[in-house]
Design a protein around this motif. Structure first.
Motif, PDB file in Angstrom:
ATOM      1  N   LEU A 186       4.509   6.855  -0.600  1.00  0.00           N
ATOM      2  CA  LEU A 186       5.917   7.204  -0.401  1.00  0.00           C
ATOM      3  C   LEU A 186       6.714   7.234  -1.709  1.00  0.00           C
ATOM      4  CD1 LEU A 186       8.259   7.779   1.557  1.00  0.00           C
ATOM      5  CD2 LEU A 186       8.537   5.302   1.821  1.00  0.00           C
ATOM      6  N   HIS A 187       6.496   6.249  -2.580  1.00  0.00           N
ATOM      7  CA  HIS A 187       7.315   6.163  -3.804  1.00  0.00           C
ATOM      8  C   HIS A 187       6.597   6.715  -5.030  1.00  0.00           C
ATOM      9  CE1 HIS A 187       9.750   3.725  -1.220  1.00  0.00           C
ATOM     10  NE2 HIS A 187       8.976   2.673  -1.262  1.00  0.00           N
ATOM     11  N   SER A 188       5.462   7.419  -4.817  1.00  0.00           N
ATOM     12  CA  SER A 188       4.625   7.785  -5.967  1.00  0.00           C
ATOM     13  C   SER A 188       5.390   8.592  -7.012  1.00  0.00           C
ATOM     14  CB  SER A 188       3.373   8.524  -5.504  1.00  0.00           C
ATOM     15  OG  SER A 188       3.727   9.582  -4.628  1.00  0.00           O
TER      16      SER A 188
ATOM     17  N   GLN B 236      14.115   6.215   0.970  1.00  0.00           N
ATOM     18  CA  GLN B 236      12.773   6.600   1.437  1.00  0.00           C
ATOM     19  C   GLN B 236      12.267   5.581   2.450  1.00  0.00           C
ATOM     20  OE1 GLN B 236      10.803   6.849  -2.353  1.00  0.00           O
ATOM     21  NE2 GLN B 236      11.797   8.788  -2.856  1.00  0.00           N
ATOM     22  N   ASP B 237      12.427   4.295   2.130  1.00  0.00           N
ATOM     23  CA  ASP B 237      12.000   3.250   3.067  1.00  0.00           C
ATOM     24  C   ASP B 237      12.834   3.279   4.343  1.00  0.00           C
ATOM     25  OD1 ASP B 237       9.935   2.038   1.548  1.00  0.00           O
ATOM     26  OD2 ASP B 237      11.415   1.006   0.317  1.00  0.00           O
ATOM     27  N   ALA B 238      14.159   3.290   4.171  1.00  0.00           N
ATOM     28  CA  ALA B 238      15.060   3.216   5.335  1.00  0.00           C
ATOM     29  C   ALA B 238      14.804   4.375   6.291  1.00  0.00           C
ATOM     30  CB  ALA B 238      16.515   3.211   4.877  1.00  0.00           C
TER      31      ALA B 238
ATOM     32  N   ALA C 173       0.816  -1.214   0.000  1.00  0.00           N
ATOM     33  CA  ALA C 173       0.000   0.000   0.000  1.00  0.00           C
ATOM     34  C   ALA C 173       0.853   1.269   0.000  1.00  0.00           C
ATOM     35  CB  ALA C 173      -0.919  -0.005   1.213  1.00  0.00           C
ATOM     36  N   HIS C 174       2.055   1.214   0.611  1.00  0.00           N
ATOM     37  CA  HIS C 174       2.821   2.451   0.767  1.00  0.00           C
ATOM     38  C   HIS C 174       3.401   2.947  -0.556  1.00  0.00           C
ATOM     39  CE1 HIS C 174       6.514  -0.057   0.724  1.00  0.00           C
ATOM     40  NE2 HIS C 174       7.172   1.060   0.535  1.00  0.00           N
ATOM     41  N   VAL C 175       3.462   2.050  -1.540  1.00  0.00           N
ATOM     42  CA  VAL C 175       4.079   2.415  -2.825  1.00  0.00           C
ATOM     43  C   VAL C 175       3.343   3.591  -3.477  1.00  0.00           C
ATOM     44  CG1 VAL C 175       4.740   1.517  -5.085  1.00  0.00           C
ATOM     45  CG2 VAL C 175       4.808   0.022  -3.083  1.00  0.00           C
TER      46      VAL C 175
END
Ligand code: FES
Ligand SMILES: [Fe+2]
Length: 426
Positions: free
Chosen positions: A184-186, A337-339, A179-181
């Motif tokens: 956060l990574h849009s 971004q994830d880290a 879901a975060h994709v």
């Protein structure tokens, strides 16, 4: 979550339920380039809370032994790697790749003193560009893993590992959180050279995916469904393989990507990234992008596996880029971004304070599968799932299907790894 379950899932030292379970799997420990040739410098390595030294002896044999000399505890990182052993520079004691002491120069050879001294040691084996460690009971040692990429030539694959300064579980949970994709990574889906201009990136505009999660042999199929054209769904299938492997749904003709989240200790892990293409060699352009920290790889503090953007420099946060929407969070690079967000939760996130929602179902099920497996091993001696090599021979995939079709209708073609065939991706 109860605090005791959080403890159970996050602690991996020897003697803990999860630690004993992790010790039943081969663990990706090092890149083969870290020990490139016989008698090269030994390397410090911490895995599951144990401080170890890895080295390659004069015959090319690999050793993974206790970091500290059996005499008076000097770190063997200072050792001389020579004539089939690692010699402690303090008083010259020498150890071979099995941890056996072969020489105690101060004692007469006929005393047999050296023979009685042995350091702890674990098997370290090479497969597919990775050095694998097995830290469990010798009689339970399984065959080496059967990931599709372990069988590919070097030109088909590009692997990296980076230090992540938090517990393995919260890092891993990002890997199955489809879901975060869309948030956060849009921005990166439309900018990163290894993601942009794919149909899949456009379908992610639907920010309310529904999930279907099924148990596979060695883990979970995590299927996220988003709206596509009239009467169709866009499916993204993430693979979870016990205990800590995730495979990311691919984008168009780009290479496939997988991760392993390997505990260094309870507050640090190595985030491994495996980029590979089963049906073609990686292009010069792809390799160049990844060397530059693109795709889901990173740039490093020279000479280390610590990312250049890290908590000491606020991950190089760029508020102007955040405001302008160039990056959604202001942090550059998908992996960072994830880290950044996962490390911001603290070394071990307090899961008693969470409020989970429907898009967290994969996380709930993965935790439950891990917990059950660790307790079954502890209480009944039952071997955990995902150890057998056939469990690893799966692929992530993305596809559009008519809305009446189950995502499993293409399981055989899309979700199983078959040598040399094209991945199914949109
Ligand atoms: S401490 Fe290693 S030889 Fe004495
Ligand atoms: Fe992510």
């Amino acid at each position: 979550m109860r605090q005791e379950d959080n403890e159970l899932l996050t602690r991996t030292d020897a003697g803990t339920p999860m630690g004993e379970m992790f010790r039943r799997y081969w663990l990706p420990a090092m890149l083969d380039s870290e020990l490139p040739e016989p008698d090269c410098p030994p390397v410090r390595l911490k895995l599951l809370g144990e401080r170890l030294i890895a080295f390659r002896d004069s015959d090319g044999k690999l050793g993974l032994i206790d970091e500290f000399c059996a005499h008076r505890g000097v770190s063997l990182w200072f050792g001389r790697n020579e004539e089939c052993g690692l010699r402690c520079p303090y008083h010259g004691w020498k150890f071979d790749v099995t941890g056996q002491c072969t020489e105690v120069p101060s004692e007469p050879e006929e005393s047999g003193y050296a023979k009685k001294i042995k350091l702890k040691s674990y098997p370290l084996r090479e497969a597919g560009g990775v050095l694998w460690a097995y830290m469990g009971p010798p009689e339970e040692e399984p065959p080496l893993p059967g990931f599709e990429w372990t069988g590919l030539g070097p030109k088909h694959r590009y692997f990296s590992k980076r230090l992540q300064e938090c517990n393995w579980l919260q890092a891993f949970e990002g890997g199955i959180d489809s879901a975060h994709v869309s948030w956060l990574h849009s921005a990166d889906l439309h900018k990163d050279p290894l993601h942009r201009q794919t149909k899949g990136a456009n379908y992610q505009k639907d920010r309310k995916p529904s999930f279907e999660i099924l148990e596979s042999d060695g883990g979970l199929y995590i299927a996220a469904r988003r709206d596509a054209e009239e009467g169709h769904y866009y499916w993204r299938i993430t693979q979870y393989i016990m205990p800590f492997y995730t495979m990311i749904p691919p984008y168009g003709g780009n290479a496939l990507n997988g991760h392993a989240w390997v505990p260094i200790d309870d507050e640090n892990c190595f985030a491994w990234t495996f980029t590979y293409h089963p049906a073609r060699e990686l292009t010069g352009h792809e390799v160049e992008v990844m060397d530059g920290g693109g795709g889901i790889h990173v740039k490093y503090v020279p000479g280390t596996f610590r990312p250049l953007a890290n908590k000491d420099n606020d991950y190089m946060m760029d508020r102007a880029a955040q405001k302008a929407g160039e990056t959604y969070s202001g942090i550059r690079g998908i992996a960072i971004q994830d880290a950044s967000l996962q490390e911001s939760m603290g070394p071990i996130v307090d899961r008693t304070k969470e409020n989970l929602c429907t898009t967290d179902n994969a996380i709930i099920l993965a935790r439950s599968r891990l917990r059950k497996a660790a307790l079954a091993l502890r209480d009944k001696g039952q071997a955990p799932p995902g150890v057998a090599p056939h469990c690893h021979a799966v692929r992530p995939a993305t596809y559009v299907l008519p809305d009446k079709d189950s995502f499993l209708s293409v399981e055989e073609r899309a979700l199983h790894a078959k040598a040399g065939t094209e991945p199914v991706a949109i």
